[in-house]
Write a protein that holds these residues in place. Structure first.
Motif, PDB file in Angstrom:
ATOM      1  N   LEU A   1     -26.347 -34.484   7.698  1.00 15.98           N
ATOM      2  CA  LEU A   1     -26.225 -33.372   6.632  1.00 15.98           C
ATOM      3  C   LEU A   1     -25.757 -33.895   5.354  1.00 15.98           C
ATOM      4  O   LEU A   1     -24.686 -34.797   5.481  1.00 15.98           O
ATOM      5  CB  LEU A   1     -25.497 -32.148   6.915  1.00 15.98           C
ATOM      6  CG  LEU A   1     -26.097 -31.419   8.228  1.00 15.98           C
ATOM      7  CD1 LEU A   1     -25.304 -30.208   8.373  1.00 15.98           C
ATOM      8  CD2 LEU A   1     -27.675 -30.929   7.846  1.00 15.98           C
ATOM      9  N   ARG A   2     -25.979 -33.636   4.087  1.00  9.62           N
ATOM     10  CA  ARG A   2     -25.106 -33.721   3.146  1.00  9.62           C
ATOM     11  C   ARG A   2     -24.641 -32.426   2.622  1.00  9.62           C
ATOM     12  O   ARG A   2     -25.478 -31.652   2.282  1.00  9.62           O
ATOM     13  CB  ARG A   2     -26.057 -34.639   1.793  1.00  9.62           C
ATOM     14  CG  ARG A   2     -25.116 -34.993   0.797  1.00  9.62           C
ATOM     15  CD  ARG A   2     -25.967 -35.903  -0.490  1.00  9.62           C
ATOM     16  NE  ARG A   2     -26.452 -34.755  -1.236  1.00  9.62           N
ATOM     17  CZ  ARG A   2     -27.801 -34.593  -1.879  1.00  9.62           C
ATOM     18  NH1 ARG A   2     -28.585 -35.672  -1.480  1.00  9.62           N
ATOM     19  NH2 ARG A   2     -28.134 -33.726  -2.615  1.00  9.62           N
ATOM     20  N   MET A   3     -23.312 -32.562   2.140  1.00 16.61           N
ATOM     21  CA  MET A   3     -22.711 -31.261   1.633  1.00 16.61           C
ATOM     22  C   MET A   3     -22.144 -31.598   0.337  1.00 16.61           C
ATOM     23  O   MET A   3     -21.210 -32.228   0.434  1.00 16.61           O
ATOM     24  CB  MET A   3     -21.598 -30.858   2.765  1.00 16.61           C
ATOM     25  CG  MET A   3     -22.145 -30.852   4.114  1.00 16.61           C
ATOM     26  SD  MET A   3     -20.785 -30.644   5.584  1.00 16.61           S
ATOM     27  CE  MET A   3     -20.611 -28.913   5.270  1.00 16.61           C
ATOM     28  N   ASP A   4     -22.803 -31.077  -0.834  1.00 17.69           N
ATOM     29  CA  ASP A   4     -22.410 -31.319  -2.114  1.00 17.69           C
ATOM     30  C   ASP A   4     -21.477 -30.423  -2.326  1.00 17.69           C
ATOM     31  O   ASP A   4     -21.578 -29.096  -2.289  1.00 17.69           O
ATOM     32  CB  ASP A   4     -23.479 -31.233  -2.987  1.00 17.69           C
ATOM     33  CG  ASP A   4     -24.695 -32.138  -2.822  1.00 17.69           C
ATOM     34  OD1 ASP A   4     -24.355 -33.154  -2.300  1.00 17.69           O
ATOM     35  OD2 ASP A   4     -25.759 -32.007  -3.505  1.00 17.69           O
ATOM     36  N   ILE A   5     -20.149 -30.757  -2.769  1.00 18.53           N
ATOM     37  CA  ILE A   5     -18.913 -29.867  -2.840  1.00 18.53           C
ATOM     38  C   ILE A   5     -19.148 -28.785  -4.006  1.00 18.53           C
ATOM     39  O   ILE A   5     -19.702 -29.484  -5.350  1.00 18.53           O
ATOM     40  CB  ILE A   5     -17.723 -30.702  -3.142  1.00 18.53           C
ATOM     41  CG1 ILE A   5     -17.415 -31.459  -1.933  1.00 18.53           C
ATOM     42  CG2 ILE A   5     -16.433 -29.589  -3.355  1.00 18.53           C
ATOM     43  CD1 ILE A   5     -17.475 -31.044  -0.736  1.00 18.53           C
ATOM     44  N   ARG A   6     -19.002 -27.809  -4.312  1.00 17.06           N
ATOM     45  CA  ARG A   6     -19.405 -26.789  -5.037  1.00 17.06           C
ATOM     46  C   ARG A   6     -18.282 -26.901  -6.335  1.00 17.06           C
ATOM     47  O   ARG A   6     -17.151 -27.078  -5.957  1.00 17.06           O
ATOM     48  CB  ARG A   6     -19.043 -25.217  -4.835  1.00 17.06           C
ATOM     49  CG  ARG A   6     -20.322 -24.853  -3.850  1.00 17.06           C
ATOM     50  CD  ARG A   6     -20.110 -23.498  -3.592  1.00 17.06           C
ATOM     51  NE  ARG A   6     -21.186 -22.985  -2.266  1.00 17.06           N
ATOM     52  CZ  ARG A   6     -22.359 -22.532  -2.641  1.00 17.06           C
ATOM     53  NH1 ARG A   6     -22.658 -22.217  -3.877  1.00 17.06           N
ATOM     54  NH2 ARG A   6     -22.917 -21.866  -1.648  1.00 17.06           N
ATOM     55  N   GLU A   7     -18.734 -26.944  -7.418  1.00 21.97           N
ATOM     56  CA  GLU A   7     -17.590 -26.651  -8.578  1.00 21.97           C
ATOM     57  C   GLU A   7     -17.169 -25.391  -8.602  1.00 21.97           C
ATOM     58  O   GLU A   7     -15.879 -25.279  -9.189  1.00 21.97           O
ATOM     59  CB  GLU A   7     -18.323 -27.287  -9.929  1.00 21.97           C
ATOM     60  CG  GLU A   7     -18.631 -28.884 -10.003  1.00 21.97           C
ATOM     61  CD  GLU A   7     -19.281 -29.144 -11.274  1.00 21.97           C
ATOM     62  OE1 GLU A   7     -19.497 -28.396 -12.069  1.00 21.97           O
ATOM     63  OE2 GLU A   7     -19.681 -30.456 -11.290  1.00 21.97           O
ATOM     64  N   LYS A   8     -17.934 -24.466  -8.319  1.00 25.09           N
ATOM     65  CA  LYS A   8     -17.773 -23.051  -8.520  1.00 25.09           C
ATOM     66  C   LYS A   8     -17.920 -22.368  -7.173  1.00 25.09           C
ATOM     67  O   LYS A   8     -18.895 -22.551  -6.675  1.00 25.09           O
ATOM     68  CB  LYS A   8     -18.183 -22.464  -9.500  1.00 25.09           C
ATOM     69  CG  LYS A   8     -18.028 -20.801  -9.677  1.00 25.09           C
ATOM     70  CD  LYS A   8     -18.632 -20.473 -10.938  1.00 25.09           C
ATOM     71  CE  LYS A   8     -18.767 -18.800 -10.900  1.00 25.09           C
ATOM     72  NZ  LYS A   8     -17.674 -18.210 -11.477  1.00 25.09           N
ATOM     73  N   LYS A   9     -16.801 -21.778  -6.767  1.00 25.08           N
ATOM     74  CA  LYS A   9     -16.974 -21.127  -5.331  1.00 25.08           C
ATOM     75  C   LYS A   9     -17.938 -19.862  -5.339  1.00 25.08           C
ATOM     76  O   LYS A   9     -17.928 -19.203  -6.491  1.00 25.08           O
ATOM     77  CB  LYS A   9     -15.624 -20.602  -4.895  1.00 25.08           C
ATOM     78  CG  LYS A   9     -14.508 -21.727  -4.568  1.00 25.08           C
ATOM     79  CD  LYS A   9     -14.958 -22.715  -3.588  1.00 25.08           C
ATOM     80  CE  LYS A   9     -13.959 -23.779  -3.293  1.00 25.08           C
ATOM     81  NZ  LYS A   9     -13.466 -24.399  -4.587  1.00 25.08           N
ATOM     82  N   PRO A  10     -18.747 -19.600  -4.263  1.00 25.94           N
ATOM     83  CA  PRO A  10     -19.526 -18.647  -4.346  1.00 25.94           C
ATOM     84  C   PRO A  10     -19.060 -16.998  -4.277  1.00 25.94           C
ATOM     85  O   PRO A  10     -19.651 -16.087  -4.659  1.00 25.94           O
ATOM     86  CB  PRO A  10     -20.481 -18.785  -3.083  1.00 25.94           C
ATOM     87  CG  PRO A  10     -19.628 -19.459  -2.237  1.00 25.94           C
ATOM     88  CD  PRO A  10     -18.582 -20.306  -2.850  1.00 25.94           C
ATOM     89  N   VAL A  11     -17.928 -17.033  -4.036  1.00 24.61           N
ATOM     90  CA  VAL A  11     -17.130 -15.681  -4.076  1.00 24.61           C
ATOM     91  C   VAL A  11     -15.712 -15.931  -4.776  1.00 24.61           C
ATOM     92  O   VAL A  11     -15.307 -16.964  -4.453  1.00 24.61           O
ATOM     93  CB  VAL A  11     -16.846 -15.191  -2.743  1.00 24.61           C
ATOM     94  CG1 VAL A  11     -18.347 -14.779  -1.913  1.00 24.61           C
ATOM     95  CG2 VAL A  11     -16.226 -16.169  -1.751  1.00 24.61           C
ATOM     96  N   GLU A  12     -15.155 -14.840  -5.325  1.00 20.01           N
ATOM     97  CA  GLU A  12     -14.072 -14.626  -5.851  1.00 20.01           C
ATOM     98  C   GLU A  12     -12.724 -14.254  -4.850  1.00 20.01           C
ATOM     99  O   GLU A  12     -13.046 -13.172  -4.300  1.00 20.01           O
ATOM    100  CB  GLU A  12     -13.784 -13.850  -7.149  1.00 20.01           C
ATOM    101  CG  GLU A  12     -14.564 -14.602  -8.175  1.00 20.01           C
ATOM    102  CD  GLU A  12     -14.412 -13.756  -9.663  1.00 20.01           C
ATOM    103  OE1 GLU A  12     -13.628 -12.703  -9.533  1.00 20.01           O
ATOM    104  OE2 GLU A  12     -15.380 -14.123 -10.532  1.00 20.01           O
TER     105      GLU A  12
END
Length: 292
Positions: free
Chosen positions: A209-220
């Motif tokens: 798997l490749r897991m691309d790190i999010r620049e912005k999280k999906p929830v606050e």
């Protein structure tokens, strides 16, 4: 003529008298096609710094070094470290560290090695099956810490773990690792790997798997620690209701737990495995209000 990966592994094991360690979960990748797929899937650029977890005998390391500006291999087995040091003695862009990735700060490695202004930092590894989840969680958490320059984790793992990472709510595979992966990253399948692609052959198949790190999280979130505390509590006894799982959490009694769940719009009789990431975020933020 360059030796294929299988021959390099066989000769390396024989030349150095090394026997794969069961306690360290050592299974050496021998399929050249899979090695190329991993490098392609990791999207390694010529300015990238690669941190490789568990390089073993270095068959993947050599391919990474052809593509990246620099490769730092983190190997826990001193025997393998000696083999790798010999094998890459004339590579100017490869460094081998003899240490435990679970006890090693990725930020410190990056700070120490990135003196020349590399591009992205990418983590790659053929992960030991018995500690796959702790390694993934550690890399994701450190990648999510600010200011991190880690852009992705590309990892070979037991296929069952990969399925848990990509699982959806209300499925048997869904759990803490599913939510952590979704929170920190976007997940992509690279390739499946049969058990006969390794020496010795494991008892299970693998997936990359490749897991691309999010620049912005999906929830606050009000408090990230409370978010993961709620998730762990909900899955610790996954057949129990949230009313029972969360009572006692952060000092909440049964009445408070009921009130928090209702205020978050969640039926106290539901099980944690039915909540998606947004519902867990809403719940955690309500718990944070109570705990202030």
């Amino acid at each position: 003529m360059e030796l294929c990966a299988a021959e390099r592994v066989k000769r390396g094991l024989k030349a150095y008298g090394v026997t794969p360690s069961k306690s360290l979960g050592q299974n050496f990748l021998t399929d050249d096609h899979v090695i190329e797929e991993i490098c392609d899937g990791a999207d390694i650029g010529e300015e990238d710094l690669v941190i490789e977890i568990g390089p073993g005998l270095g068959v993947l390391t050599a391919r990474l070094a052809e593509r990246a500006a620099a490769v730092v291999g983190v190997e826990i087995d001193r025997r393998m470290t000696e083999v790798l040091t010999d094998s890459f003695a004339f590579y100017e862009n490869v460094k081998i560290l003899n240490c435990d990735i679970l006890k090693t700060s990725l930020a410190e490695i990056i700070s120490r090695e990135d003196t020349g202004g590399f591009g992205a930092v990418k983590v790659v590894g053929n992960l030991p099956y018995y500690i796959t989840t702790p390694i993934i969680l550690k890399v994701l958490k450190e990648s999510g810490d600010s200011p991190s320059r880690i852009k992705s984790l590309t990892a070979m793992m037991q296929k069952e773990v990969a399925e848990r990472i990509g699982a959806s709510p209300s499925t048997k595979a869904y759990g803490t690792i599913s939510l952590a992966a979704e929170y920190y990253s976007r997940v992509y399948e690279v390739t499946d790997v049969p058990r006969d692609a390794f020496i010795p052959s494991p008892n299970v198949d693998s997936r990359v798997l490749r897991m691309d790190i999010r620049e912005k999280k999906p929830v606050e979130l009000t408090d990230e620690e409370i978010f993961f505390t709620c998730i762990k509590a909900a899955f610790r006894q996954r057949r129990k209701t949230l009313r029972n799982c969360l009572t006692g959490l952060e000092g909440m009694d049964r009445e408070t737990t009921e009130r928090v769940l209702v205020s978050a719009g969640i039926d106290p009789g539901r099980r944690g495995e039915t909540l998606d990431i947004r519902e867990f975020a809403g719940l955690a933020n309500k718990v944070a209000e109570v705990c202030r």
